[in-house]
Design a protein around this motif. Structure first.
Motif, PDB file in Angstrom:
ATOM      1  N   GLN A 138       2.209   6.840  -6.933  1.00 14.21           N
ATOM      2  CA  GLN A 138       1.158   7.732  -7.437  1.00 14.21           C
ATOM      3  C   GLN A 138       1.336   9.175  -6.979  1.00 14.21           C
ATOM      4  O   GLN A 138       0.458  10.008  -7.212  1.00 14.21           O
ATOM      5  N   ALA A 170      -3.849   2.382   2.466  1.00 18.28           N
ATOM      6  CA  ALA A 170      -2.609   2.328   3.240  1.00 18.28           C
ATOM      7  C   ALA A 170      -2.253   3.690   3.829  1.00 18.28           C
ATOM      8  O   ALA A 170      -1.666   3.771   4.898  1.00 18.28           O
ATOM      9  N   LEU A 171      -2.615   4.745   3.107  1.00 18.74           N
ATOM     10  CA  LEU A 171      -2.202   6.066   3.568  1.00 18.74           C
ATOM     11  C   LEU A 171      -3.123   6.593   4.651  1.00 18.74           C
ATOM     12  O   LEU A 171      -2.719   7.406   5.474  1.00 18.74           O
ATOM     13  N   GLY A 211       0.802  -1.225   0.000  1.00 17.28           N
ATOM     14  CA  GLY A 211       0.000   0.000   0.000  1.00 17.28           C
ATOM     15  C   GLY A 211       0.837   1.278   0.000  1.00 17.28           C
ATOM     16  O   GLY A 211       0.642   2.157  -0.849  1.00 17.28           O
ATOM     17  N   SER A 241      -7.185   0.089  -8.985  1.00 12.85           N
ATOM     18  CA  SER A 241      -6.835  -0.791  -7.866  1.00 12.85           C
ATOM     19  C   SER A 241      -5.658  -0.214  -7.104  1.00 12.85           C
ATOM     20  O   SER A 241      -5.634  -0.191  -5.881  1.00 12.85           O
ATOM     21  N   LEU A 242      -4.658   0.265  -7.857  1.00 22.10           N
ATOM     22  CA  LEU A 242      -3.476   0.821  -7.212  1.00 22.10           C
ATOM     23  C   LEU A 242      -3.894   2.011  -6.345  1.00 22.10           C
ATOM     24  O   LEU A 242      -3.435   2.156  -5.218  1.00 22.10           O
ATOM     25  N   GLY A 243      -4.812   2.817  -6.867  1.00 20.40           N
ATOM     26  CA  GLY A 243      -5.296   3.964  -6.101  1.00 20.40           C
ATOM     27  C   GLY A 243      -6.003   3.518  -4.835  1.00 20.40           C
ATOM     28  O   GLY A 243      -5.791   4.079  -3.759  1.00 20.40           O
ATOM     29  N   VAL A 259      -5.594   0.696  -3.178  1.00 22.13           N
ATOM     30  CA  VAL A 259      -4.599   0.144  -2.247  1.00 22.13           C
ATOM     31  C   VAL A 259      -3.838   1.272  -1.575  1.00 22.13           C
ATOM     32  O   VAL A 259      -3.633   1.278  -0.365  1.00 22.13           O
ATOM     33  N   ALA A 260      -3.425   2.248  -2.371  1.00 21.21           N
ATOM     34  CA  ALA A 260      -2.665   3.366  -1.821  1.00 21.21           C
ATOM     35  C   ALA A 260      -3.506   4.133  -0.811  1.00 21.21           C
ATOM     36  O   ALA A 260      -3.040   4.470   0.280  1.00 21.21           O
ATOM     37  N   ALA A 294      -5.059   0.810 -12.593  1.00 16.59           N
ATOM     38  CA  ALA A 294      -4.759   2.104 -11.982  1.00 16.59           C
ATOM     39  C   ALA A 294      -5.719   2.369 -10.826  1.00 16.59           C
ATOM     40  O   ALA A 294      -5.331   2.842  -9.767  1.00 16.59           O
TER      41      ALA A 294
END
Lengths: 151, 151
Positions: free
Chosen positions: A53, B21-22, A46, B13-15, B17-18, B11
């Motif tokens: 990004q 996590a953030l 994550g 999914s990556l968002g 996940v990010a 993209a």
């Protein structure tokens, strides 16, 4: 006396751990084990996705640590996708067991991309790292797309 | 078209996940993360305990692989024993949060013993490996004795 008592307790624990491991792992236990890996992959991937990004500041130390953890974690889940688990409730689609070659290919892809991330994280090249984080994200996504129930 | 569709999905999914996590990890999520590590430590330590006790044949390849995994895993659980988790139902005793220095000492002991096991597993000295597996078992047991509810 206390010392010897502690030793006995520890020996018993070791025996219990060994016994549990040597018995055939139950399907429910296998599912918990593979879900555990996914939880930890999420924990350590994550923050990297966030950096790639531009949502979080780039931190090379965290990248190196997480990439090493992920390189290890990526090799842990697959033996727990045993056919014995196919009737246990989980997010795994039947395709995991019905298209084993395709699933293994997707698993290998993740392992390879994460190993590359581990290597590139040692290089200190921030752009290369971010590109590789994207490649890892695609490997995660491709497997989830085909083998995991829509979330 | 298909390729570009897949890229968009990935993209997103990556968002996701990010973003997850953030955001500050929720206490329940931290507990799941540390429990995930314990499940995997059990998966990879169990067979070694069996070998050390003579209940399973010694297999140097499995020892090397598991020792490397465990060396990594031993560094993953501790940040999830955050004080914010003290009221979440789990097997952690209040002592984890009330005796933080002692808990950190027990955590470091496990990390150190597992790192030694990793090193000694590279030497190929079966007796030294078995002795070190015992030392790891004692480090597990000592922490469970003081900081985990009796099972």
């Amino acid at each position: 006396m206390r010392k010897s008592g502690v030793t006995v307790v520890v020996a018993l624990s070791l025996g219990a751990v060994a016994g549990a491991a040597l018995a055939q792992a139950k399907p429910e236990q296998l599912v918990r084990q593979r879900q555990a890996v996914m939880i930890l992959q999420g924990k350590y991937f994550g923050p990297l996705a966030g950096m790639a990004q531009g949502k979080a500041p780039y931190n090379a130390d965290i990248v190196r640590r997480n990439a090493a953890f992920l390189d290890n974690l990526s090799r842990m889940p697959w033996d727990a996708f045993d056919p014995a688990t196919k009737d246990v409730k989980s997010n795994a689609l039947p395709a995991v067991f019905e298209q084993q070659d395709k699933f293994k290919e997707a698993a290998s892809r993740l392992e390879n991309e994460l190993h590359k991330l581990y290597e590139v994280s040692r290089s200190g090249d921030e752009n290369a790292v971010k590109t590789q984080i994207g490649a890892v994200g695609k490997a995660c996504g491709a497997c989830h797309e085909n083998f995991r129930q829509k979330q």
